[in-house]
Design a protein around this motif. Sequence first.
Motif, PDB file in Angstrom:
ATOM      1  N   MET A  69      57.786 -25.077  78.847  1.00 35.67           N
ATOM      2  CA  MET A  69      57.481 -24.161  79.786  1.00 35.67           C
ATOM      3  C   MET A  69      55.904 -23.087  79.657  1.00 35.67           C
ATOM      4  O   MET A  69      55.859 -23.071  80.319  1.00 35.67           O
ATOM      5  CB  MET A  69      58.633 -24.311  80.683  1.00 35.67           C
ATOM      6  N   HIS A  70      56.764 -22.587  78.934  1.00 38.94           N
ATOM      7  CA  HIS A  70      56.334 -21.214  78.611  1.00 38.94           C
ATOM      8  C   HIS A  70      55.304 -21.174  77.781  1.00 38.94           C
ATOM      9  O   HIS A  70      54.101 -20.071  77.256  1.00 38.94           O
ATOM     10  CB  HIS A  70      57.476 -19.801  78.621  1.00 38.94           C
ATOM     11  N   SER A  73      49.105 -23.967  77.129  1.00 34.26           N
ATOM     12  CA  SER A  73      48.521 -25.168  77.443  1.00 34.26           C
ATOM     13  C   SER A  73      47.302 -25.940  76.662  1.00 34.26           C
ATOM     14  O   SER A  73      46.418 -26.421  75.627  1.00 34.26           O
ATOM     15  CB  SER A  73      48.152 -25.787  78.612  1.00 34.26           C
ATOM     16  N   PHE A  78      44.583 -23.623  83.477  1.00 36.09           N
ATOM     17  CA  PHE A  78      45.336 -23.595  84.182  1.00 36.09           C
ATOM     18  C   PHE A  78      47.003 -22.911  83.434  1.00 36.09           C
ATOM     19  O   PHE A  78      47.635 -22.550  84.235  1.00 36.09           O
ATOM     20  CB  PHE A  78      46.017 -25.501  83.421  1.00 36.09           C
ATOM     21  N   ASP A  79      46.811 -22.730  82.680  1.00 40.22           N
ATOM     22  CA  ASP A  79      47.680 -20.943  81.710  1.00 40.22           C
ATOM     23  C   ASP A  79      48.333 -19.986  82.953  1.00 40.22           C
ATOM     24  O   ASP A  79      48.982 -19.644  83.865  1.00 40.22           O
ATOM     25  CB  ASP A  79      47.201 -21.268  80.711  1.00 40.22           C
ATOM     26  N   TYR A  81      47.346 -20.161  86.150  1.00 39.96           N
ATOM     27  CA  TYR A  81      47.486 -20.614  87.187  1.00 39.96           C
ATOM     28  C   TYR A  81      49.392 -20.198  87.153  1.00 39.96           C
ATOM     29  O   TYR A  81      50.216 -20.409  88.169  1.00 39.96           O
ATOM     30  CB  TYR A  81      47.301 -22.143  87.621  1.00 39.96           C
ATOM     31  N   LYS A  82      49.898 -21.689  85.403  1.00 37.98           N
ATOM     32  CA  LYS A  82      50.976 -21.702  86.048  1.00 37.98           C
ATOM     33  C   LYS A  82      51.950 -20.198  85.639  1.00 37.98           C
ATOM     34  O   LYS A  82      53.388 -20.011  86.149  1.00 37.98           O
ATOM     35  CB  LYS A  82      51.353 -22.554  84.726  1.00 37.98           C
ATOM     36  N   ALA A  83      51.063 -19.196  85.258  1.00 40.09           N
ATOM     37  CA  ALA A  83      51.615 -17.717  85.310  1.00 40.09           C
ATOM     38  C   ALA A  83      52.453 -17.165  86.037  1.00 40.09           C
ATOM     39  O   ALA A  83      53.268 -16.942  87.154  1.00 40.09           O
ATOM     40  CB  ALA A  83      50.650 -17.180  83.978  1.00 40.09           C
ATOM     41  N   THR A  85      52.186 -18.853  88.857  1.00 39.23           N
ATOM     42  CA  THR A  85      53.398 -19.457  90.020  1.00 39.23           C
ATOM     43  C   THR A  85      53.989 -19.087  89.546  1.00 39.23           C
ATOM     44  O   THR A  85      55.336 -19.371  90.495  1.00 39.23           O
ATOM     45  CB  THR A  85      53.154 -20.693  90.398  1.00 39.23           C
ATOM     46  N   LEU A  86      55.271 -19.735  88.467  1.00 37.90           N
ATOM     47  CA  LEU A  86      56.401 -19.065  87.548  1.00 37.90           C
ATOM     48  C   LEU A  86      56.743 -17.203  88.508  1.00 37.90           C
ATOM     49  O   LEU A  86      57.784 -17.099  88.508  1.00 37.90           O
ATOM     50  CB  LEU A  86      56.103 -19.120  86.751  1.00 37.90           C
TER      51      LEU A  86
END
Length: 134
Positions: A69-70, A73, A78-79, A81-83, A85-86
């Motif tokens: 999950m961490h 990608s 995206f990375d 955005y993911k960071a 969001t997390l």
Amino acid sequence: MTAITAWPGRAENWLDDRGKGAWIAAMVLGFIFFWPVGLALLAYMIWGKGMFGKNCSNRKSHHRAAWKMHAPSGNSAFDSYKAETLKRLEEEQEAFAEFLRRLREAKDKSEFDQFMDDRARRRSEEAREVEPAG
């Protein structure tokens, strides 16, 4: 699905959440109290769940999934955005935990205040009963 037909699934999920040890304990208890139950659990554990095979590393795969999950990608947008969001979810989780703590404190204070009020009322009633009628 009725409650009667749903209990085996709930029991299986409950045992799965607790791991292999819970399944083994259930099997041993099954043998102690009624041996066919223990035998049925043993058969289910071996053939139905594949518990003793190579694919039974459920906890290991969970840890690997958490690590992935961490992991990056390869897509920087995206990375990012993911960071974000997390991070936002962690902040919301911390804020919610703080809210629950304050809520528990308020409830505790309310219950304590109610206890003290009841205690004072009982003492004043007892004092009135003890005083001689005049």
